[in-house]
Scaffold this motif. Structure first.
Motif, PDB file in Angstrom:
ATOM      1  N   GLY A 198      25.079  48.978  43.622  1.00 43.03           N
ATOM      2  CA  GLY A 198      24.998  47.723  43.207  1.00 43.03           C
ATOM      3  C   GLY A 198      26.562  47.297  41.678  1.00 43.03           C
ATOM      4  O   GLY A 198      27.100  48.607  42.112  1.00 43.03           O
ATOM      5  N   GLU A 199      26.683  47.388  40.823  1.00 47.32           N
ATOM      6  CA  GLU A 199      25.823  46.118  40.147  1.00 47.32           C
ATOM      7  C   GLU A 199      27.213  44.716  41.106  1.00 47.32           C
ATOM      8  O   GLU A 199      27.157  44.851  41.782  1.00 47.32           O
ATOM      9  N   SER A 200      26.050  43.204  41.224  1.00 48.36           N
ATOM     10  CA  SER A 200      26.633  42.505  41.684  1.00 48.36           C
ATOM     11  C   SER A 200      27.753  41.863  40.796  1.00 48.36           C
ATOM     12  O   SER A 200      28.678  41.771  41.549  1.00 48.36           O
ATOM     13  N   GLY A 201      28.454  41.072  40.030  1.00 45.82           N
ATOM     14  CA  GLY A 201      29.544  40.915  39.161  1.00 45.82           C
ATOM     15  C   GLY A 201      29.749  41.706  38.920  1.00 45.82           C
ATOM     16  O   GLY A 201      29.918  43.111  38.812  1.00 45.82           O
ATOM     17  N   SER A 202      31.122  41.368  38.741  1.00 50.98           N
ATOM     18  CA  SER A 202      32.400  42.050  38.634  1.00 50.98           C
ATOM     19  C   SER A 202      32.268  42.401  37.070  1.00 50.98           C
ATOM     20  O   SER A 202      32.629  43.883  37.199  1.00 50.98           O
ATOM     21  N   THR A 203      32.157  41.780  36.594  1.00 49.74           N
ATOM     22  CA  THR A 203      32.168  42.227  34.308  1.00 49.74           C
ATOM     23  C   THR A 203      31.514  43.146  34.748  1.00 49.74           C
ATOM     24  O   THR A 203      31.389  44.214  33.708  1.00 49.74           O
ATOM     25  N   PRO A 204      30.307  43.299  34.816  1.00 50.87           N
ATOM     26  CA  PRO A 204      29.222  44.649  35.411  1.00 50.87           C
ATOM     27  C   PRO A 204      29.500  45.360  35.361  1.00 50.87           C
ATOM     28  O   PRO A 204      29.221  46.772  35.115  1.00 50.87           O
ATOM     29  N   THR A 205      30.102  45.336  36.967  1.00 53.70           N
ATOM     30  CA  THR A 205      31.601  46.443  37.699  1.00 53.70           C
ATOM     31  C   THR A 205      31.462  47.440  37.251  1.00 53.70           C
ATOM     32  O   THR A 205      32.120  48.467  37.481  1.00 53.70           O
ATOM     33  N   ILE A 206      32.258  46.515  36.425  1.00 50.81           N
ATOM     34  CA  ILE A 206      34.079  47.095  36.008  1.00 50.81           C
ATOM     35  C   ILE A 206      33.319  48.327  34.775  1.00 50.81           C
ATOM     36  O   ILE A 206      33.797  49.288  34.732  1.00 50.81           O
ATOM     37  N   SER A 207      32.791  48.117  33.912  1.00 50.79           N
ATOM     38  CA  SER A 207      32.055  48.371  33.053  1.00 50.79           C
ATOM     39  C   SER A 207      31.847  49.574  33.033  1.00 50.79           C
ATOM     40  O   SER A 207      31.448  50.437  32.946  1.00 50.79           O
ATOM     41  N   MET A 208      30.495  49.714  34.181  1.00 51.24           N
ATOM     42  CA  MET A 208      29.626  50.587  34.839  1.00 51.24           C
ATOM     43  C   MET A 208      30.743  51.779  35.652  1.00 51.24           C
ATOM     44  O   MET A 208      30.010  52.372  35.255  1.00 51.24           O
ATOM     45  N   THR A 209      31.502  51.201  36.853  1.00 47.44           N
ATOM     46  CA  THR A 209      32.562  52.490  37.343  1.00 47.44           C
ATOM     47  C   THR A 209      33.333  52.811  36.015  1.00 47.44           C
ATOM     48  O   THR A 209      33.874  54.472  36.682  1.00 47.44           O
ATOM     49  N   SER A 243      37.147  30.445  34.413  1.00 48.27           N
ATOM     50  CA  SER A 243      36.406  31.101  33.298  1.00 48.27           C
ATOM     51  C   SER A 243      37.051  32.103  32.850  1.00 48.27           C
ATOM     52  O   SER A 243      37.585  33.008  33.377  1.00 48.27           O
ATOM     53  N   ASN A 244      37.035  32.247  31.435  1.00 42.93           N
ATOM     54  CA  ASN A 244      37.534  33.111  30.493  1.00 42.93           C
ATOM     55  C   ASN A 244      36.227  34.632  30.794  1.00 42.93           C
ATOM     56  O   ASN A 244      35.554  35.282  29.713  1.00 42.93           O
ATOM     57  N   SER A 245      36.693  34.856  32.143  1.00 41.59           N
ATOM     58  CA  SER A 245      35.793  36.238  32.240  1.00 41.59           C
ATOM     59  C   SER A 245      36.782  37.752  33.493  1.00 41.59           C
ATOM     60  O   SER A 245      37.975  36.789  33.252  1.00 41.59           O
ATOM     61  N   ASP A 246      35.687  38.639  33.651  1.00 41.73           N
ATOM     62  CA  ASP A 246      37.309  39.474  34.194  1.00 41.73           C
ATOM     63  C   ASP A 246      37.073  39.116  34.930  1.00 41.73           C
ATOM     64  O   ASP A 246      38.635  38.814  36.560  1.00 41.73           O
ATOM     65  N   TYR A 247      36.567  37.873  35.631  1.00 36.94           N
ATOM     66  CA  TYR A 247      36.453  37.863  37.758  1.00 36.94           C
ATOM     67  C   TYR A 247      37.328  36.240  37.466  1.00 36.94           C
ATOM     68  O   TYR A 247      37.912  36.002  38.062  1.00 36.94           O
ATOM     69  N   GLY A 248      37.530  35.107  36.440  1.00 41.93           N
ATOM     70  CA  GLY A 248      38.048  34.309  36.441  1.00 41.93           C
ATOM     71  C   GLY A 248      39.464  34.921  36.121  1.00 41.93           C
ATOM     72  O   GLY A 248      40.732  34.632  36.073  1.00 41.93           O
ATOM     73  N   ASN A 249      39.468  35.299  35.354  1.00 39.66           N
ATOM     74  CA  ASN A 249      41.107  35.634  34.334  1.00 39.66           C
ATOM     75  C   ASN A 249      41.939  36.131  35.762  1.00 39.66           C
ATOM     76  O   ASN A 249      43.313  36.388  36.122  1.00 39.66           O
ATOM     77  N   GLU A 289      44.674  26.903  32.335  1.00 39.64           N
ATOM     78  CA  GLU A 289      43.399  26.927  30.966  1.00 39.64           C
ATOM     79  C   GLU A 289      42.333  27.467  30.835  1.00 39.64           C
ATOM     80  O   GLU A 289      41.702  28.152  32.522  1.00 39.64           O
ATOM     81  N   SER A 290      41.586  28.565  30.466  1.00 37.06           N
ATOM     82  CA  SER A 290      40.610  29.069  30.004  1.00 37.06           C
ATOM     83  C   SER A 290      39.712  28.767  28.945  1.00 37.06           C
ATOM     84  O   SER A 290      40.220  28.260  28.342  1.00 37.06           O
ATOM     85  N   PHE A 291      37.866  28.963  29.820  1.00 33.06           N
ATOM     86  CA  PHE A 291      37.063  29.183  28.932  1.00 33.06           C
ATOM     87  C   PHE A 291      35.431  29.555  29.412  1.00 33.06           C
ATOM     88  O   PHE A 291      35.386  29.529  30.526  1.00 33.06           O
ATOM     89  N   TYR A 292      35.227  29.749  28.247  1.00 33.32           N
ATOM     90  CA  TYR A 292      33.692  30.346  28.921  1.00 33.32           C
ATOM     91  C   TYR A 292      32.387  29.508  28.362  1.00 33.32           C
ATOM     92  O   TYR A 292      32.412  28.339  27.625  1.00 33.32           O
ATOM     93  N   ARG A 293      31.820  29.245  29.474  1.00 31.93           N
ATOM     94  CA  ARG A 293      30.113  28.480  29.549  1.00 31.93           C
ATOM     95  C   ARG A 293      29.667  28.850  28.038  1.00 31.93           C
ATOM     96  O   ARG A 293      29.339  27.648  27.723  1.00 31.93           O
ATOM     97  N   THR A 294      29.686  29.809  27.346  1.00 30.01           N
ATOM     98  CA  THR A 294      29.508  29.385  26.170  1.00 30.01           C
ATOM     99  C   THR A 294      30.247  29.519  24.777  1.00 30.01           C
ATOM    100  O   THR A 294      29.984  29.480  23.914  1.00 30.01           O
ATOM    101  N   SER A 338      34.623  22.337  21.193  1.00 28.60           N
ATOM    102  CA  SER A 338      36.039  22.495  20.526  1.00 28.60           C
ATOM    103  C   SER A 338      36.860  22.711  21.560  1.00 28.60           C
ATOM    104  O   SER A 338      38.373  22.618  22.228  1.00 28.60           O
ATOM    105  N   LYS A 339      36.497  24.319  22.038  1.00 27.65           N
ATOM    106  CA  LYS A 339      36.723  25.012  23.264  1.00 27.65           C
ATOM    107  C   LYS A 339      37.274  23.972  24.270  1.00 27.65           C
ATOM    108  O   LYS A 339      37.967  23.353  25.258  1.00 27.65           O
ATOM    109  N   ILE A 340      36.045  24.240  24.323  1.00 31.32           N
ATOM    110  CA  ILE A 340      35.730  22.835  26.215  1.00 31.32           C
ATOM    111  C   ILE A 340      36.353  21.570  25.790  1.00 31.32           C
ATOM    112  O   ILE A 340      37.569  21.180  26.469  1.00 31.32           O
ATOM    113  N   GLN A 341      36.400  20.835  24.707  1.00 31.30           N
ATOM    114  CA  GLN A 341      37.393  19.788  24.126  1.00 31.30           C
ATOM    115  C   GLN A 341      39.293  19.840  24.590  1.00 31.30           C
ATOM    116  O   GLN A 341      39.659  19.266  24.622  1.00 31.30           O
ATOM    117  N   GLN A 342      39.426  21.210  23.901  1.00 29.72           N
ATOM    118  CA  GLN A 342      40.525  21.520  23.645  1.00 29.72           C
ATOM    119  C   GLN A 342      41.328  21.973  25.401  1.00 29.72           C
ATOM    120  O   GLN A 342      42.162  21.234  26.010  1.00 29.72           O
TER     121      GLN A 342
END
Length: 187
Positions: free
Chosen positions: A66-77, A137-143, A164-169, A173-177
């Protein structure tokens, strides 16, 4: 995984004289939880469940599945790598994890996103699109995925006008941009 470990431990032909232990954790795709677990694993002795004896005992973590997601995997490894603890992911696809100078103890059972980026660029070319915009997505995976796609698109002669990038949270205003950038290039 539990079934496979119990089969190995109950077999006299597979790994004779060795008993495998395991712990199952759920990070809930949370980077802070994944980092906390990585530090626990790197710290040394863990309480491991011995399925043959039906008890818990101490043992050194020798690998992480594991981990399944790229961002947590990068942090762990990045944390466990210097301790030579291998990590095998079934779902972390970021092409960046293929860089063995940065992630020498990371392995995966799924292809990296580079294959997806190459295929997407070829699809765009096949459709005859030579000038496009891209959103990620503005994440390790997306970028990192977008970086792979931009390289592949450039090789195919495709002009990417914007990325362009944005994150779900992100705030509205950022999403509108991002939406405004798309509208500007569509008119």
């Amino acid at each position: 995984m539990v079934f496979a470990i119990e089969e190995i431990n109950n077999s006299s032909d597979l790994l004779p004289g060795i008993t495998l232990g395991y712990q199952i954790h759920d990070s809930c795709a949370s980077v802070p939880v994944a980092v906390q677990l990585a530090f626990q694993f790197a710290n040394g002795l863990q309480q491991l469940y011995d399925s043959k004896k039906g008890c818990v005992r101490s043992g050194r973590v020798t690998a992480i599945v594991g981990e399944s997601g790229s961002t947590p995997t990068i942090s762990m490894t990045r944390i466990i790598g210097p301790f030579d603890i291998p990590q095998v992911s079934h779902f972390a696809t970021c092409a960046c994890l293929s860089d063995k100078t940065q992630y020498p103890t990371f392995f995966r059972t799924i292809p990296s996103d580079q294959f997806q980026a190459d295929a997407l660029a070829k699809l765009v070319k096949h459709l005859g699109w030579t000038w496009i915009g891209a959103v990620r997505s503005n994440s390790d995976y997306g970028n990192n995925g977008m970086a792979s796609f931009l390289r592949a698109a450039h090789k195919e002669g495709i002009c990417v006008e914007y990325s362009e990038s944005f994150y779900r949270t992100d705030p509205q205003s950022k999403i509108q941009q991002v939406a405004d950038v798309i509208r500007r290039f569509m008119s």
